[in-house]
Design a protein around this motif. Structure first.
Motif, PDB file in Angstrom:
ATOM      1  N   MET A  14       1.094  -1.130  -0.210  1.00 33.26           N
ATOM      2  CA  MET A  14       0.210  -0.359  -0.512  1.00 33.26           C
ATOM      3  C   MET A  14       1.233   1.553   0.053  1.00 33.26           C
ATOM      4  O   MET A  14       2.065   1.717   0.827  1.00 33.26           O
ATOM      5  CB  MET A  14      -0.979   0.182   0.983  1.00 33.26           C
ATOM      6  N   ILE A  15       0.410   2.457  -1.083  1.00 35.03           N
ATOM      7  CA  ILE A  15       1.503   3.769  -0.959  1.00 35.03           C
ATOM      8  C   ILE A  15       0.162   4.358  -0.948  1.00 35.03           C
ATOM      9  O   ILE A  15      -0.447   4.640  -1.675  1.00 35.03           O
ATOM     10  CB  ILE A  15       2.524   3.115  -1.849  1.00 35.03           C
ATOM     11  N   ILE A  22      -4.680   6.874  -2.113  1.00 30.39           N
ATOM     12  CA  ILE A  22      -3.975   5.329  -2.049  1.00 30.39           C
ATOM     13  C   ILE A  22      -3.608   5.023  -2.732  1.00 30.39           C
ATOM     14  O   ILE A  22      -4.711   5.089  -3.858  1.00 30.39           O
ATOM     15  CB  ILE A  22      -4.617   4.451  -0.962  1.00 30.39           C
ATOM     16  N   LEU A  23      -2.859   4.216  -3.637  1.00 29.78           N
ATOM     17  CA  LEU A  23      -2.373   3.542  -5.085  1.00 29.78           C
ATOM     18  C   LEU A  23      -3.059   2.036  -5.277  1.00 29.78           C
ATOM     19  O   LEU A  23      -2.260   1.411  -4.003  1.00 29.78           O
ATOM     20  CB  LEU A  23      -0.532   4.198  -5.174  1.00 29.78           C
ATOM     21  N   PHE A  37      -3.987  -3.748  -4.460  1.00 27.06           N
ATOM     22  CA  PHE A  37      -1.969  -2.726  -3.918  1.00 27.06           C
ATOM     23  C   PHE A  37      -1.254  -3.820  -5.506  1.00 27.06           C
ATOM     24  O   PHE A  37      -1.342  -4.897  -5.335  1.00 27.06           O
ATOM     25  CB  PHE A  37      -2.207  -3.014  -2.960  1.00 27.06           C
ATOM     26  N   PRO A  38      -0.173  -2.667  -5.447  1.00 28.90           N
ATOM     27  CA  PRO A  38       0.628  -3.895  -6.432  1.00 28.90           C
ATOM     28  C   PRO A  38       1.789  -4.102  -5.674  1.00 28.90           C
ATOM     29  O   PRO A  38       1.610  -4.608  -4.409  1.00 28.90           O
ATOM     30  CB  PRO A  38       1.364  -2.107  -7.464  1.00 28.90           C
ATOM     31  N   GLU A  59       6.187  -2.716 -11.069  1.00 26.88           N
ATOM     32  CA  GLU A  59       4.555  -2.211 -12.116  1.00 26.88           C
ATOM     33  C   GLU A  59       4.736  -1.117 -12.118  1.00 26.88           C
ATOM     34  O   GLU A  59       3.225  -0.631 -12.325  1.00 26.88           O
ATOM     35  CB  GLU A  59       4.058  -3.390 -10.795  1.00 26.88           C
ATOM     36  N   THR A  60       5.305   0.063 -11.338  1.00 29.47           N
ATOM     37  CA  THR A  60       4.828   1.877 -11.010  1.00 29.47           C
ATOM     38  C   THR A  60       5.557   2.920 -11.736  1.00 29.47           C
ATOM     39  O   THR A  60       5.237   3.347 -11.332  1.00 29.47           O
ATOM     40  CB  THR A  60       3.954   1.318  -9.701  1.00 29.47           C
TER      41      THR A  60
END
Length: 78
Positions: A14-15, A22-23, A37-38, A59-60
């Protein structure tokens, strides 16, 4: 009686940014659709820390430095 079992290790991260946003990813894969989440699989011999840093970058495109473990979950398959 064996005390070992086959295991597959994965991670999710969780970023949150400075605005509290939240991303998340909206997965389009029909085998596992939805918001998540990634993250991804931990490779053999890889630490949990190194795996989550690698997966988030893959992934991001973000490079995280100090991930903090906040929980674990075991899923039984049989």
């Amino acid at each position: 009686m064996s005390r070992s079992e086959l295991a597959i290790f994965t991670n999710m991260c969780m970023i949150e940014n400075e605005k509290g946003q939240i991303l998340v990813q909206d997965r389009q894969n029909p085998n596992w659709p939805g918001v998540t989440f990634p993250g991804g699989h931990i490779e053999k011999g890889e630490s949990f820390h190194d795996a989550v840093v690698r997966e988030i970058e893959e992934e991001t495109g973000l490079h995280i430095k100090n991930p903090v473990l906040c929980g674990t979950k075991q899923f039984q398959t049989n």
